[in-house]
Design an enzyme around this catalytic site. Structure first.
Site, PDB file in Angstrom:
ATOM      1  CB  ILE A   8      -0.907   0.027   1.256  1.00  0.00           C
ATOM      2  CG1 ILE A   8      -1.750  -1.249   1.342  1.00  0.00           C
ATOM      3  CG2 ILE A   8      -1.798   1.275   1.249  1.00  0.00           C
ATOM      4  CD1 ILE A   8      -2.562  -1.372   2.637  1.00  0.00           C
ATOM      5  CG  ASP A  62       8.756  11.598  -2.228  1.00  0.00           C
ATOM      6  OD1 ASP A  62       7.945  11.364  -3.145  1.00  0.00           O
ATOM      7  OD2 ASP A  62       9.020  12.751  -1.835  1.00  0.00           O
ATOM      8  CG  ASN A  90      -4.086   5.355  -0.929  1.00  0.00           C
ATOM      9  OD1 ASN A  90      -5.218   5.787  -1.135  1.00  0.00           O
ATOM     10  ND2 ASN A  90      -3.346   5.737   0.115  1.00  0.00           N
ATOM     11  CE1 TYR A 156      -6.101  14.782  -6.374  1.00  0.00           C
ATOM     12  CE2 TYR A 156      -8.419  15.307  -6.730  1.00  0.00           C
ATOM     13  CZ  TYR A 156      -7.439  14.464  -6.210  1.00  0.00           C
ATOM     14  OH  TYR A 156      -7.796  13.311  -5.560  1.00  0.00           O
ATOM     15  CE  LYS A 160      -6.063  11.077  -7.344  1.00  0.00           C
ATOM     16  NZ  LYS A 160      -5.399   9.859  -6.852  1.00  0.00           N
ATOM     17  CB  VAL A 189     -12.884  10.211   1.441  1.00  0.00           C
ATOM     18  CG1 VAL A 189     -12.776   9.180   2.559  1.00  0.00           C
ATOM     19  CG2 VAL A 189     -13.291   9.556   0.124  1.00  0.00           C
TER      20      VAL A 189
HETATM   21  P1  NDP Z   1      -4.491  11.594   3.084  1.00  0.00           P
HETATM   22  O1  NDP Z   1      -3.852  12.940   2.932  1.00  0.00           O
HETATM   23  O2  NDP Z   1      -5.093  11.244   4.384  1.00  0.00           O
HETATM   24  O3  NDP Z   1      -3.469  10.453   2.650  1.00  0.00           O
HETATM   25  C1  NDP Z   1      -2.581  10.616   1.582  1.00  0.00           C
HETATM   26  C2  NDP Z   1      -1.485   9.580   1.686  1.00  0.00           C
HETATM   27  O4  NDP Z   1      -0.621   9.725   0.558  1.00  0.00           O
HETATM   28  C3  NDP Z   1      -0.640   9.767   2.938  1.00  0.00           C
HETATM   29  O5  NDP Z   1      -0.377   8.516   3.511  1.00  0.00           O
HETATM   30  C4  NDP Z   1       0.645  10.388   2.411  1.00  0.00           C
HETATM   31  O6  NDP Z   1       1.753   9.949   3.208  1.00  0.00           O
HETATM   32  C5  NDP Z   1       0.724   9.743   1.019  1.00  0.00           C
HETATM   33  N1  NDP Z   1       1.583  10.489   0.125  1.00  0.00           N
HETATM   34  C6  NDP Z   1       1.412  11.742  -0.352  1.00  0.00           C
HETATM   35  N2  NDP Z   1       2.465  12.093  -1.113  1.00  0.00           N
HETATM   36  C7  NDP Z   1       3.314  11.026  -1.113  1.00  0.00           C
HETATM   37  C8  NDP Z   1       4.574  10.780  -1.704  1.00  0.00           C
HETATM   38  N3  NDP Z   1       5.176  11.684  -2.476  1.00  0.00           N
HETATM   39  N4  NDP Z   1       5.170   9.591  -1.495  1.00  0.00           N
HETATM   40  C9  NDP Z   1       4.574   8.647  -0.721  1.00  0.00           C
HETATM   41  N5  NDP Z   1       3.378   8.832  -0.136  1.00  0.00           N
HETATM   42  C10 NDP Z   1       2.772  10.011  -0.331  1.00  0.00           C
HETATM   43  O7  NDP Z   1      -5.596  11.570   1.931  1.00  0.00           O
HETATM   44  P2  NDP Z   1      -6.533  10.373   1.402  1.00  0.00           P
HETATM   45  O8  NDP Z   1      -6.401   9.171   2.217  1.00  0.00           O
HETATM   46  O9  NDP Z   1      -7.870  10.958   1.212  1.00  0.00           O
HETATM   47  O10 NDP Z   1      -5.899  10.167  -0.044  1.00  0.00           O
HETATM   48  C11 NDP Z   1      -5.486   8.915  -0.541  1.00  0.00           C
HETATM   49  C12 NDP Z   1      -5.732   8.868  -2.037  1.00  0.00           C
HETATM   50  O11 NDP Z   1      -7.126   8.969  -2.291  1.00  0.00           O
HETATM   51  C13 NDP Z   1      -5.085  10.008  -2.828  1.00  0.00           C
HETATM   52  O12 NDP Z   1      -4.573   9.476  -4.037  1.00  0.00           O
HETATM   53  C14 NDP Z   1      -6.256  10.942  -3.117  1.00  0.00           C
HETATM   54  O13 NDP Z   1      -6.040  11.706  -4.273  1.00  0.00           O
HETATM   55  C15 NDP Z   1      -7.353   9.925  -3.302  1.00  0.00           C
HETATM   56  N6  NDP Z   1      -8.722  10.411  -3.162  1.00  0.00           N
HETATM   57  C16 NDP Z   1      -9.099  11.069  -2.015  1.00  0.00           C
HETATM   58  C17 NDP Z   1     -10.398  11.525  -1.905  1.00  0.00           C
HETATM   59  C18 NDP Z   1     -10.851  12.322  -0.714  1.00  0.00           C
HETATM   60  O14 NDP Z   1     -11.891  12.994  -0.833  1.00  0.00           O
HETATM   61  N7  NDP Z   1     -10.156  12.263   0.429  1.00  0.00           N
HETATM   62  C19 NDP Z   1     -11.392  11.244  -2.945  1.00  0.00           C
HETATM   63  C20 NDP Z   1     -10.862  10.581  -4.095  1.00  0.00           C
HETATM   64  C21 NDP Z   1      -9.584  10.149  -4.183  1.00  0.00           C
HETATM   65  P3  NDP Z   1       3.000  10.839   3.639  1.00  0.00           P
HETATM   66  O15 NDP Z   1       2.522  12.258   3.753  1.00  0.00           O
HETATM   67  O16 NDP Z   1       3.417  10.238   4.943  1.00  0.00           O
HETATM   68  O17 NDP Z   1       3.974  10.617   2.547  1.00  0.00           O
HETATM   69  C1  8X3 Z   2     -10.827  13.920  -4.096  1.00  0.00           C
HETATM   70  C2  8X3 Z   2     -12.249  14.266  -4.279  1.00  0.00           C
HETATM   71  O1  8X3 Z   2     -13.795  15.966  -5.334  1.00  0.00           O
HETATM   72  O2  8X3 Z   2     -12.243  16.762  -3.635  1.00  0.00           O
HETATM   73  O3  8X3 Z   2     -10.335  13.297  -5.223  1.00  0.00           O
HETATM   74  O4  8X3 Z   2     -11.453  16.177  -5.802  1.00  0.00           O
HETATM   75  S1  8X3 Z   2     -12.429  15.874  -4.796  1.00  0.00           S
END
Ligand code: NDP
Ligand code: 8X3
Length: 256
Positions: A8, A62, A90, A156, A160, A189
Site C-alpha cells: 500500500i 517518496d 493510493n 488535480y 486523476k 472522503v
Molecule cells: P491523506 O492525505 O489522508 O493520505 C494521503 C497519503 O498519501 C498519505 O499517507 C501520504 O503519506 C501519502 N503520500 C502523499 N504524497 C506522497 C509521496 N510523495 N510519497 C509517498 N506517499 C505520499 O488523503 P486520502 O487518504 O484521502 O488520499 C489517498 C488517495 O485517495 C489520494 O490518491 C487521493 O487523491 C485519493 N482520493 C481522495 C479523496 C478524498 O476525498 N479524500 C477522494 C478521491 C480520491 P505521507 O505524507 O506520509 O507521505
Molecule cells: C478527491 C475528491 O472531489 O475533492 O479526489 O477532488 S475531490
C-alpha cells in the site's frame, strides 16, 4: 502456510491506513510505503500487536523518487516477492484550488509527480514481479475528479483523469499475464486530504465537509477489500463511490 502480501502506498493516513487495517484484520501481510515513517511504524506496531500472525514491513518512500522505490524493493525477501498479491497505488494529494491562471507551478509538479508519475514508477517495479509470479492485482486510486472536472480543480482533476487512462491501459497491457487491474474513484472522503490541499488551514479544510455527511476512509477501504476479494475470474474495473449527498464532482446536497 504462504503469506499473502498487499503493498500500500500512502499508508500513513486516511484511505491507505484504513486499507492497512482491514487487510491486516483479514490475514494479509502488509508492505507499507509513505514519507512519514514514524506514522507507519506506529501503525505497524498497532497491527502487529492486534494480529501477531501477519507480517508488516514499513518503508520510508517518496513515490516521486524511483531510487527510493528501488531501494525499498531491493530489501524485499524472496518469500515476500513471491507472494505480493496486491499493489494498491493510493499515495496522492491535491494542492490548492485556483483557476488555471493563478495556479502554482510547484503545486502542479507535485500533484503530477505524485498522483501520476509516482503510480507509474511503483507499478513499473512491481509489475515484473507479478508477471514472474503469474498472478497479481493492481488497484489504482482514481477519483470522481478524474471523471468530471470541477471549477478550480484543473491539475488535480487532470492527474486523476490520467490515472483513469493508465488504469485502462494497464488492464489491456497486462491481459496476457492474467494480472487484474482495478480502479476506485471516490467522491468526498474526510481524511487529511483537505488539510493537505489547503496547506494546513484547518477552517478551510473543515468547511469542505460542512452541511453533509462525507465518506469515511473505512467506507473506501471496505470497497477496496471487496474489489480485492472477488473470485479469480472476476475483475471489477472501477468503483465510483460518493456520499449520498454528492451526485457527481460538482453537485452536493448541502444543508447549511
Ligand atoms: P491523506 O492525505 O489522508 O493520505 C494521503 C497519503 O498519501 C498519505 O499517507 C501520504 O503519506 C501519502 N503520500 C502523499 N504524497 C506522497 C509521496 N510523495 N510519497 C509517498 N506517499 C505520499 O488523503 P486520502 O487518504 O484521502 O488520499 C489517498 C488517495 O485517495 C489520494 O490518491 C487521493 O487523491 C485519493 N482520493 C481522495 C479523496 C478524498 O476525498 N479524500 C477522494 C478521491 C480520491 P505521507 O505524507 O506520509 O507521505
Ligand atoms: C478527491 C475528491 O472531489 O475533492 O479526489 O477532488 S475531490
Amino acid at each position: 502456510m504462504e503469506k499473502k502480501y498487499i503493498l500500500i502506498s500512502g499508508a500513513s493516513s486516511g484511505i491507505g491506513k484504513a486499507c492497512a487495517q482491514i487487510f491486516a484484520k483479514n490475514g494479509f501481510s502488509l508492505i507499507l510505503f509513505a514519507r512519514r515513517i514514524k506514522k507507519l511504524e506506529q501503525l505497524q506496531n498497532e497491527l502487529k500487536s492486534l494480529y501477531p500472525e501477519i507480517e508488516v514491513h514499513s518503508f520510508q518512500v517518496d513515490v516521486r523518487n524511483p531510487k527510493e522505490i528501488e531501494n525499498a524493493i531491493n530489501q524485499f525477501s524472496l518469500g515476500l516477492k513471491n507472494n505480493i498479491h496486491i499493489l494498491l497505488n493510493n499515495a496522492g494529494l491535491a494542492l490548492d484550488r485556483s483557476t488555471i491562471d493563478k495556479g502554482i507551478i510547484e503545486d502542479w509538479d507535485q500533484m503530477i509527480d505524485t498522483n501520476l508519475k509516482g503510480l507509474l514508477y511503483l507499478s513499473k517495479k512491481i509489475i515484473p514481479i507479478m508477471i514472474e509470479n503469474k498472478k497479481g492485482h493492481i488497484i489504482n486510486m482514481g477519483s470522481i475528479a478524474g471523471k468530471e472536472v470541477y471549477p478550480e480543480g484543473n491539475v488535480y482533476c487532470a492527474s486523476k483523469a490520467a490515472v483513469d487512462s493508465i488504469s485502462k491501459a494497464m488492464r489491456i497491457d497486462l491481459l496476457p499475464h492474467g494480472i487484474k487491474v482495478s480502479q476506485i474513484s471516490p467522491g468526498a472522503v474526510e481524511t487529511e486530504f483537505s488539510l493537505v490541499r489547503y496547506k494546513g488551514n484547518v477552517d478551510l479544510a473543515k468547511n469542505v465537509y460542512n452541511g453533509f455527511i462525507p465518506l469515511k476512509a473505512e467506507d473506501i477501504a471496505e470497497s477496496i477489500f471487496f474489489l480485492a476479494n472477488q473470485p479469480e475470474h472476476v475483475c471489477i474495473n472501477d468503483i465510483i463511490i460518493t456520499p449520498t449527498a454528492q451526485a457527481n464532482s460538482v453537485f452536493f446536497n448541502k444543508i447549511l
